[in-house]
Every structure is written in structure tokens, then in C-alpha cells.
Design a protein around this motif. Structure first.
Motif, mmCIF file in Angstrom:
data_model
loop_
_atom_site.group_PDB
_atom_site.id
_atom_site.type_symbol
_atom_site.label_atom_id
_atom_site.label_comp_id
_atom_site.label_asym_id
_atom_site.label_seq_id
_atom_site.Cartn_x
_atom_site.Cartn_y
_atom_site.Cartn_z
ATOM 1 N N ASP A 11 0.838 -1.201 0.000
ATOM 2 C CA ASP A 11 0.000 0.000 0.000
ATOM 3 C C ASP A 11 0.877 1.258 0.000
ATOM 4 O OD1 ASP A 11 -2.057 1.796 0.279
ATOM 5 O OD2 ASP A 11 -2.633 1.174 2.297
ATOM 6 N N THR A 12 0.327 2.350 -0.507
ATOM 7 C CA THR A 12 1.068 3.617 -0.563
ATOM 8 C C THR A 12 1.568 4.044 0.811
ATOM 9 O OG1 THR A 12 -0.525 4.245 -2.284
ATOM 10 C CG2 THR A 12 1.001 5.939 -1.535
ATOM 11 N N SER A 13 0.786 3.775 1.855
ATOM 12 C CA SER A 13 1.178 4.183 3.205
ATOM 13 C C SER A 13 2.509 3.563 3.606
ATOM 14 C CB SER A 13 0.089 3.789 4.209
ATOM 15 O OG SER A 13 -0.104 2.383 4.237
ATOM 16 N N ASP A 154 -8.273 3.247 -1.591
ATOM 17 C CA ASP A 154 -7.956 2.015 -0.873
ATOM 18 C C ASP A 154 -8.777 0.853 -1.411
ATOM 19 O OD1 ASP A 154 -6.134 3.252 0.870
ATOM 20 O OD2 ASP A 154 -7.749 3.904 2.192
ATOM 21 N N THR A 179 -0.063 -3.162 4.404
ATOM 22 C CA THR A 179 -0.551 -1.803 4.649
ATOM 23 C C THR A 179 -0.244 -1.423 6.083
ATOM 24 O OG1 THR A 179 -2.501 -0.355 4.539
ATOM 25 C CG2 THR A 179 -2.849 -2.592 5.373
ATOM 26 N N THR A 180 -0.277 -0.136 6.379
ATOM 27 C CA THR A 180 -0.258 0.338 7.764
ATOM 28 C C THR A 180 -1.599 0.972 8.127
ATOM 29 O OG1 THR A 180 0.662 2.483 7.068
ATOM 30 C CG2 THR A 180 2.227 0.771 7.739
ATOM 31 N N ASN A 181 -2.517 0.985 7.175
ATOM 32 C CA ASN A 181 -3.805 1.653 7.343
ATOM 33 C C ASN A 181 -4.819 0.708 8.013
ATOM 34 O OD1 ASN A 181 -6.103 3.185 7.197
ATOM 35 N ND2 ASN A 181 -6.223 3.223 4.964
#
Length: 345
Positions: A11-13, A154, A179-181
């Protein structure tokens, strides 16, 4: 047959977190080596690449500030060294290090960009199909769009992953979504390590939900991070004072706004009366009254908070989320010098 190759959508995060910290260099290097060794293929959707490009200058600046803060702490610590000759030599070396120029600033960002551009990666162009499926999730408030409709990007990432992990592959290949989300992707009932129930069908045998990419590397290739730590002098990164105070202020505003809305409800229901100075009781104090001038300022502050923080970031919170907010605020205030359980707003 044992898994020997992972295809992981990052993920982008996660990309931005790595690019924003010079301490992530060992992790980036370990991931790069896993790609070199045919242990890992990173799935890179076009929207991840685009969002990273939009934000990488910002996180590069962030990384430089963190490094400068760390060096400042080192210089301060050297003042108390018993051998001042050695301390002065070290000070001279540190003084000669200039991290304000673009070369150093872009160092970790360049490493992350190289990882994103690795030749073994799987680049994916998101399709109308992915976007339509994501829009449907947003329309019906399904995870990861259950909190606000701004999470449609997302949802697109999840649809890309869900499609790819269902493709027929040989038995030695497994998948992962990193992810970190956790707010949008994890189980809202409290266990961040597990996916949201509406997304759980995509995870299980040969499909991992990854909240800690470092732990994934350690489990997949034991020793990879230890080698990187030794070579690059890795150690846990402390937050800067600016980061701590900014986080504390944001949490303060969220907690204050929730209390403000509760007071607003009591005023609207007539439980608390808005009264002029002439009718306001100070001795004794009455909890069912609020001074009209104070209430006017509170309403103005509420509007400012909605504009500056964003209404989508101000709740409403369930009991678990409310407990987390207060716990985080208390912990940060303790680190910044307050006593435990200081939650005044």
C-alpha cells in the motif's frame, strides 16, 4: 509444496513510511535483495506509483528533518562526554555533515524509488472493472469505505489484490497485502492484525494480511534485517519533538470536539442553558449553565476545527476508538511532561 515466492501488494502508506525515514534503509535493502533472489515480486498498481510521486518530496523533507534532529541530540550528548578531546573531534565530524542538500535528502527516497522500479515487480494498470467494484463498495459503505467515502483509492487497491490473488498460479507462489492503514482495512472490533470481516474472504491459505512489513521480511527470510542492521547501523527511530507536539495537538482537538458536540447536544435538548452574564451563577457553580459569550466562542472553535481538521476525521467514535484516542493523548502528554491521565481540554 512449500512457498518460495511471494507476490505482495504494498500500500502507498507503507511506501511513504519507508521513504520518510532514513532508518528504513535496512528494510528497503532487505526487500530489494528478496526481489533479486526471486523470493518476492511486488505488485505496484498505477495509483500507488502516482500517489508516491505526488508525496515523495514532502516525505524526503520529513526524513531530513528527522536526521537533523537526531544529529542535534548527538551533539548535545557529546557535551557531557568525559574525554572532551574525543568529544570535540566527534563534534567536528558531525559539524561537517550537511544534510540540507538535495543529495542526502533524496537518499532514502531514491532507494525506495529503486525498489518500486525493480525489474521483477508486477506493474498493474487499474481498470474500469477495479474502479467500478471500488465505487460499489463506497456506495454501500463497505470496507475499506466504511468510515468515509474518501477511501475509494484504498478500495481500488483491494480490488486489484483480490483479482490477482485469485489468478491460477503454481503451488510455490503465495500472496500478501501490506498496509499500515489499520483504520480502513483491519477488524474494527479491536484486533488490528486481522482484516475487516468484509475483506476477510481474500485472506487465508496462501494469502496474508500484512500490517508489519518488517515482520513479514523476518519471517520470510530470517536474518535479512539483522545483516542490514549491522551494515547500516540501524536502530529504532525516536520521534522528533515537532512530531510529538503536532500529534498531541491533533488528538487534543479530536477529544475537545467530541466533548464540544456532547455539550452542543445538551444545549439543544435544553439540559444545559445558555445564559447572559446577569443570570450566570459562579457561586455556587452550576453544571447546567454556560455563559453566552463562552458558548459563542465554543461554536466558532467548533467551526474552525471542522475546517482545519476535516469533519471526516472527527468521529463519531465507537467505544474502542474513543478509548484509543484518550489513551494516545494521555501517553503523549506524559512524554511531553504532564502527569499520567492528563486529559483536560
Amino acid at each position: 509444496m512449500a512457498v518460495s515466492l511471494y507476490r505482495v501488494l504494498i500500500d502507498t502508506s507503507v511506501w511513504l513510511d519507508m521513504a520518510g525515514s532514513y532508518r528504513a534503509a535496512p528494510l528497503v535493502r532487505a526487500l530489494h535483495e528478496m526481489c533479486d533472489n526471486a523470493q518476492l515480486e511486488i505488485i505496484v498498481p498505477d495509483i500507488v506509483r502516482e500517489e508516491f510521486a505526488r508525496n515523495k518530496d514532502r516525505v524526503a523533507t520529513q526524513s531530513t528533518k528527522a536526521l537533523q534532529s537526531h544529529l542535534k541530540s548527538l551533539r548535545y550528548a557529546l557535551k557531557g562526554h568525559t574525554d572532551q578531546d574525543i568529544a570535540q573531534q566527534a563534534q567536528n565530524v558531525l559539524q561537517g555533515l550537511d544534510f540540507s542538500n538535495a543529495t542526502q535528502e533524496s537518499s532514502i527516497v531514491d532507494q525506495v524509488q529503486e525498489l518500486m522500479d525493480h525489474g521483477e515487480n508486477i506493474n498493474v494498470e487499474t481498470s474500469v472493472f477495479h474502479r467500478a467494484r471500488a465505487a460499489n463498495r463506497s456506495l454501500y459503505g463497505e470496507a475499506p469505505c466504511h468510515r468515509d467515502k474518501g477511501s475509494i483509492a484504498d478500495a481500488i487497491l483491494f480490488e486489484v489484490y483480490d483479482e490477482m490473488r485469485q489468478e491460477p498460479v503454481r503451488d510455490h507462489i503465495a500472496f500478501g497485502f501490506a498496509t499500515t492503514n489499520h483504520n480502513d482495512f483491519s477488524d474494527p472490533r479491536g484486533d488490528n492484525r486481522t482484516p475487516h470481516p468484509e475483506l476477510a474472504h481474500a485472506f487465508g491459505v496462501r494469502s496474508q494480511y500484512i500490517l508489519d512489513i518488517g515482520k513479514f521480511v523476518e519471517e520470510t527470510d530470517p536474518g535479512a534485517l539483522e545483516l542490514g542492521d549491522f551494515e547500516l547501523g540501524y536502530s529504532p527511530e525516536f520521534r522528533t519533538l515537532t512530531e510529538l507536539t503536532e500529534a498531541e495537538n491533533l488528538l487534543f482537538r479530536k477529544v475537545w470536539y467530541n466533548r464540544h458536540m456532547n455539550l452542543r447536544y445538551r444545549v439543544e435538548q435544553g439540559i444545559t442553558k445558555v445564559v447572559p452574564e446577569a443570570d450566570y451563577s459562579r457561586s455556587p457553580y452550576r453544571s447546567d449553565q454556560i455563559l453566552d459569550s463562552v458558548w459563542e466562542r465554543a461554536l466558532a472553535a467548533g467551526e474552525r476545527t471542522r475546517q482545519e481538521v476535516g469533519i471526516e476525521n472527527l468521529g463519531p467514535w465507537d467505544d474502542f476508538e474513543w478509548g484509543m484516542l484518550n489513551g494516545k493523548l494521555s501517553a503523549l502528554r506524559w512524554v511531553l511532561g504532564d502527569e499520567w491521565d492528563m486529559l483536560d481540554t
